[in-house]
Design a protein around this motif. Structure first.
Motif, PDB file in Angstrom:
ATOM      1  N   MET A 159       6.392   3.617  11.513  1.00  0.00           N
ATOM      2  CA  MET A 159       6.461   2.906  10.238  1.00  0.00           C
ATOM      3  C   MET A 159       6.236   1.414  10.455  1.00  0.00           C
ATOM      4  O   MET A 159       6.861   0.804  11.322  1.00  0.00           O
ATOM      5  CB  MET A 159       7.824   3.134   9.577  1.00  0.00           C
ATOM      6  CG  MET A 159       7.937   2.515   8.195  1.00  0.00           C
ATOM      7  SD  MET A 159       9.585   2.661   7.479  1.00  0.00           S
ATOM      8  CE  MET A 159      10.414   1.323   8.334  1.00  0.00           C
ATOM      9  N   VAL A 160       5.346   0.845   9.652  1.00  0.00           N
ATOM     10  CA  VAL A 160       5.121  -0.601   9.676  1.00  0.00           C
ATOM     11  C   VAL A 160       5.673  -1.266   8.419  1.00  0.00           C
ATOM     12  O   VAL A 160       5.793  -2.488   8.367  1.00  0.00           O
ATOM     13  CB  VAL A 160       3.621  -0.953   9.853  1.00  0.00           C
ATOM     14  CG1 VAL A 160       3.140  -0.526  11.231  1.00  0.00           C
ATOM     15  CG2 VAL A 160       2.763  -0.346   8.767  1.00  0.00           C
ATOM     16  N   GLU A 161       6.010  -0.445   7.427  1.00  0.00           N
ATOM     17  CA  GLU A 161       6.562  -0.946   6.172  1.00  0.00           C
ATOM     18  C   GLU A 161       7.199   0.246   5.465  1.00  0.00           C
ATOM     19  O   GLU A 161       6.691   1.363   5.550  1.00  0.00           O
ATOM     20  CB  GLU A 161       5.413  -1.505   5.325  1.00  0.00           C
ATOM     21  CG  GLU A 161       5.761  -2.036   3.975  1.00  0.00           C
ATOM     22  CD  GLU A 161       4.503  -2.478   3.219  1.00  0.00           C
ATOM     23  OE1 GLU A 161       4.437  -2.184   2.022  1.00  0.00           O
ATOM     24  OE2 GLU A 161       3.606  -3.089   3.831  1.00  0.00           O
ATOM     25  N   GLY A 162       8.331   0.021   4.786  1.00  0.00           N
ATOM     26  CA  GLY A 162       8.894   1.134   4.039  1.00  0.00           C
ATOM     27  C   GLY A 162      10.365   1.019   3.736  1.00  0.00           C
ATOM     28  O   GLY A 162      10.989  -0.025   3.930  1.00  0.00           O
ATOM     29  N   ASP A 163      10.911   2.139   3.276  1.00  0.00           N
ATOM     30  CA  ASP A 163      12.272   2.193   2.748  1.00  0.00           C
ATOM     31  C   ASP A 163      13.330   2.556   3.786  1.00  0.00           C
ATOM     32  O   ASP A 163      14.468   2.850   3.417  1.00  0.00           O
ATOM     33  CB  ASP A 163      12.329   3.197   1.585  1.00  0.00           C
ATOM     34  CG  ASP A 163      11.524   2.728   0.383  1.00  0.00           C
ATOM     35  OD1 ASP A 163      11.336   1.500   0.232  1.00  0.00           O
ATOM     36  OD2 ASP A 163      11.067   3.584  -0.394  1.00  0.00           O
ATOM     37  N   PHE A 164      12.975   2.572   5.054  1.00  0.00           N
ATOM     38  CA  PHE A 164      13.927   2.827   6.135  1.00  0.00           C
ATOM     39  C   PHE A 164      13.972   1.607   7.045  1.00  0.00           C
ATOM     40  O   PHE A 164      13.032   0.817   7.073  1.00  0.00           O
ATOM     41  CB  PHE A 164      13.504   4.052   6.959  1.00  0.00           C
ATOM     42  CG  PHE A 164      13.491   5.337   6.179  1.00  0.00           C
ATOM     43  CD1 PHE A 164      14.645   6.090   6.041  1.00  0.00           C
ATOM     44  CD2 PHE A 164      12.331   5.797   5.591  1.00  0.00           C
ATOM     45  CE1 PHE A 164      14.640   7.280   5.326  1.00  0.00           C
ATOM     46  CE2 PHE A 164      12.309   6.977   4.867  1.00  0.00           C
ATOM     47  CZ  PHE A 164      13.470   7.722   4.733  1.00  0.00           C
ATOM     48  N   LYS A 165      15.052   1.484   7.822  1.00  0.00           N
ATOM     49  CA  LYS A 165      15.073   0.456   8.867  1.00  0.00           C
ATOM     50  C   LYS A 165      14.096   0.827   9.964  1.00  0.00           C
ATOM     51  O   LYS A 165      13.478  -0.033  10.576  1.00  0.00           O
ATOM     52  CB  LYS A 165      16.482   0.317   9.454  1.00  0.00           C
ATOM     53  CG  LYS A 165      17.388  -0.579   8.701  1.00  0.00           C
ATOM     54  CD  LYS A 165      18.650  -0.828   9.507  1.00  0.00           C
ATOM     55  CE  LYS A 165      19.510  -1.870   8.843  1.00  0.00           C
ATOM     56  NZ  LYS A 165      20.714  -2.160   9.614  1.00  0.00           N
ATOM     57  N   GLY A 166      13.972   2.118  10.221  1.00  0.00           N
ATOM     58  CA  GLY A 166      13.040   2.606  11.216  1.00  0.00           C
ATOM     59  C   GLY A 166      12.656   4.045  10.930  1.00  0.00           C
ATOM     60  O   GLY A 166      13.489   4.833  10.466  1.00  0.00           O
ATOM     61  N   PHE A 167      11.396   4.363  11.151  1.00  0.00           N
ATOM     62  CA  PHE A 167      10.908   5.728  10.953  1.00  0.00           C
ATOM     63  C   PHE A 167       9.687   5.899  11.858  1.00  0.00           C
ATOM     64  O   PHE A 167       8.715   5.160  11.744  1.00  0.00           O
ATOM     65  CB  PHE A 167      10.516   5.958   9.488  1.00  0.00           C
ATOM     66  CG  PHE A 167      10.169   7.385   9.161  1.00  0.00           C
ATOM     67  CD1 PHE A 167      11.165   8.293   8.816  1.00  0.00           C
ATOM     68  CD2 PHE A 167       8.855   7.822   9.199  1.00  0.00           C
ATOM     69  CE1 PHE A 167      10.854   9.607   8.502  1.00  0.00           C
ATOM     70  CE2 PHE A 167       8.539   9.132   8.895  1.00  0.00           C
ATOM     71  CZ  PHE A 167       9.538  10.028   8.548  1.00  0.00           C
ATOM     72  N   SER A 168       9.770   6.848  12.780  1.00  0.00           N
ATOM     73  CA  SER A 168       8.663   7.098  13.700  1.00  0.00           C
ATOM     74  C   SER A 168       8.722   8.552  14.127  1.00  0.00           C
ATOM     75  O   SER A 168       9.693   9.263  13.853  1.00  0.00           O
ATOM     76  CB  SER A 168       8.742   6.181  14.917  1.00  0.00           C
ATOM     77  OG  SER A 168       9.942   6.442  15.636  1.00  0.00           O
ATOM     78  N   GLY A 169       7.672   8.992  14.824  1.00  0.00           N
ATOM     79  CA  GLY A 169       7.686  10.356  15.319  1.00  0.00           C
ATOM     80  C   GLY A 169       6.325  10.816  15.772  1.00  0.00           C
ATOM     81  O   GLY A 169       5.419  10.013  16.010  1.00  0.00           O
ATOM     82  N   PHE A 170       6.196  12.147  15.860  1.00  0.00           N
ATOM     83  CA  PHE A 170       4.934  12.716  16.316  1.00  0.00           C
ATOM     84  C   PHE A 170       4.825  14.181  15.919  1.00  0.00           C
ATOM     85  O   PHE A 170       5.814  14.861  15.670  1.00  0.00           O
ATOM     86  CB  PHE A 170       4.781  12.576  17.838  1.00  0.00           C
ATOM     87  CG  PHE A 170       5.890  13.239  18.627  1.00  0.00           C
ATOM     88  CD1 PHE A 170       5.807  14.575  19.002  1.00  0.00           C
ATOM     89  CD2 PHE A 170       7.012  12.521  18.995  1.00  0.00           C
ATOM     90  CE1 PHE A 170       6.825  15.169  19.726  1.00  0.00           C
ATOM     91  CE2 PHE A 170       8.035  13.110  19.722  1.00  0.00           C
ATOM     92  CZ  PHE A 170       7.942  14.445  20.085  1.00  0.00           C
ATOM     93  N   TRP A 171       3.576  14.622  15.850  1.00  0.00           N
ATOM     94  CA  TRP A 171       3.208  16.026  15.738  1.00  0.00           C
ATOM     95  C   TRP A 171       2.667  16.424  17.101  1.00  0.00           C
ATOM     96  O   TRP A 171       1.828  15.714  17.663  1.00  0.00           O
ATOM     97  CB  TRP A 171       2.086  16.224  14.707  1.00  0.00           C
ATOM     98  CG  TRP A 171       2.453  15.965  13.288  1.00  0.00           C
ATOM     99  CD1 TRP A 171       2.292  14.802  12.593  1.00  0.00           C
ATOM    100  CD2 TRP A 171       3.016  16.901  12.371  1.00  0.00           C
ATOM    101  NE1 TRP A 171       2.722  14.953  11.304  1.00  0.00           N
ATOM    102  CE2 TRP A 171       3.170  16.252  11.140  1.00  0.00           C
ATOM    103  CE3 TRP A 171       3.404  18.235  12.474  1.00  0.00           C
ATOM    104  CZ2 TRP A 171       3.696  16.874  10.018  1.00  0.00           C
ATOM    105  CZ3 TRP A 171       3.920  18.858  11.353  1.00  0.00           C
ATOM    106  CH2 TRP A 171       4.069  18.180  10.147  1.00  0.00           C
ATOM    107  N   CYS A 172       3.120  17.545  17.634  1.00  0.00           N
ATOM    108  CA  CYS A 172       2.638  18.047  18.912  1.00  0.00           C
ATOM    109  C   CYS A 172       2.095  19.464  18.688  1.00  0.00           C
ATOM    110  O   CYS A 172       2.772  20.300  18.089  1.00  0.00           O
ATOM    111  CB  CYS A 172       3.779  18.054  19.924  1.00  0.00           C
ATOM    112  SG  CYS A 172       3.281  18.593  21.560  1.00  0.00           S
ATOM    113  N   LEU A 173       0.882  19.711  19.151  1.00  0.00           N
ATOM    114  CA  LEU A 173       0.232  21.010  19.003  1.00  0.00           C
ATOM    115  C   LEU A 173      -0.019  21.586  20.384  1.00  0.00           C
ATOM    116  O   LEU A 173      -0.621  20.921  21.237  1.00  0.00           O
ATOM    117  CB  LEU A 173      -1.102  20.879  18.267  1.00  0.00           C
ATOM    118  CG  LEU A 173      -1.055  20.366  16.825  1.00  0.00           C
ATOM    119  CD1 LEU A 173      -1.016  18.858  16.764  1.00  0.00           C
ATOM    120  CD2 LEU A 173      -2.250  20.888  16.061  1.00  0.00           C
ATOM    121  N   GLU A 174       0.434  22.806  20.585  1.00  0.00           N
ATOM    122  CA  GLU A 174       0.268  23.465  21.875  1.00  0.00           C
ATOM    123  C   GLU A 174      -0.335  24.849  21.646  1.00  0.00           C
ATOM    124  O   GLU A 174       0.200  25.640  20.870  1.00  0.00           O
ATOM    125  CB  GLU A 174       1.629  23.587  22.557  1.00  0.00           C
ATOM    126  CG  GLU A 174       1.575  24.179  23.932  1.00  0.00           C
ATOM    127  CD  GLU A 174       2.970  24.267  24.544  1.00  0.00           C
ATOM    128  OE1 GLU A 174       3.227  25.269  25.227  1.00  0.00           O
ATOM    129  OE2 GLU A 174       3.780  23.356  24.329  1.00  0.00           O
TER     130      GLU A 174
END
Length: 183
Positions: free
Chosen positions: A115-130
């Motif tokens: 997240m670079v802007e938004g309604d949380f103090k922090g929001f990040s993550g990932f999608w992983c495909l196996e």
């Protein structure tokens, strides 16, 4: 770190064989107000097809429950920037959350976002495909992991519970979309 590992159906861990309709959820308490939530599902489609569904960013709101908007924005350095607005009902009131995410794709295995802007103090993550095999059929183990740090006005226990439910619904919707679409 405190871990609350729970599966929303039949207590199967992400590493075990999942029936394609099941979603495993794991919640990790990173701090008093930060959580990491992971959801995993097996999808009876090849990785490339699941990747196409995930990276059709502007179509995600068409089939992902509680996602009201998903729009590509111009990125100042030429990358991928996405605005998403989620909507939900929490304790009889409507709740909307907006995030602007910078994404980094590593085809065909990983999509990371921050997240670079938004309604949380922090929001990040990932999608992983196996890639995997489901019997004789090519399949995909899809994992979606988010780290969320709500602002003080948002009760963390309600956010944690709601996001866990939403991640399950989102992965089931992606699985369903993969069975319906010809890409």
């Amino acid at each position: 770190m405190v871990t609350d590992s729970s599966t929303l159906s039949n207590n199967i861990s992400p590493q075990e064989n999942l029936d394609t309709s099941e979603v495993a959820i794991q919640v990790d308490k990173l701090s008093d107000r930060q959580r990491q939530i992971s959801a995993t599902i097996q999808i009876p489609q090849p990785v490339e097809k699941v990747w196409q569904i995930l990276t059709d960013y502007e179509s995600l709101a068409d089939f992902i429950p509680n996602l009201a908007k998903s729009s590509l924005l111009e990125h100042p350095r030429g990358g991928i920037r996405l605005e998403q607005v989620g909507k939900a009902s929490l304790l009889n009131f409507k709740f909307c959350a907006r995030v602007v995410l910078d994404l980094e794709e590593s085809f065909p295995k990983l999509i990371q976002f921050n997240m670079v802007e938004g309604d949380f103090k922090g929001f990040s993550g990932f999608w992983c495909l196996e890639p995997c095999f489901l019997g004789q059929q090519q399949g995909t183990i899809l994992c979606y992991t988010i780290q969320v740090w709500p602002k003080l006005t948002m009760p963390i226990s309600i956010i944690e519970h709601r996001l866990s439910q939403d991640l399950q619904a989102n992965l089931l919707a992606i699985r369903q979309r993969s069975l319906e679409t010809i890409l």
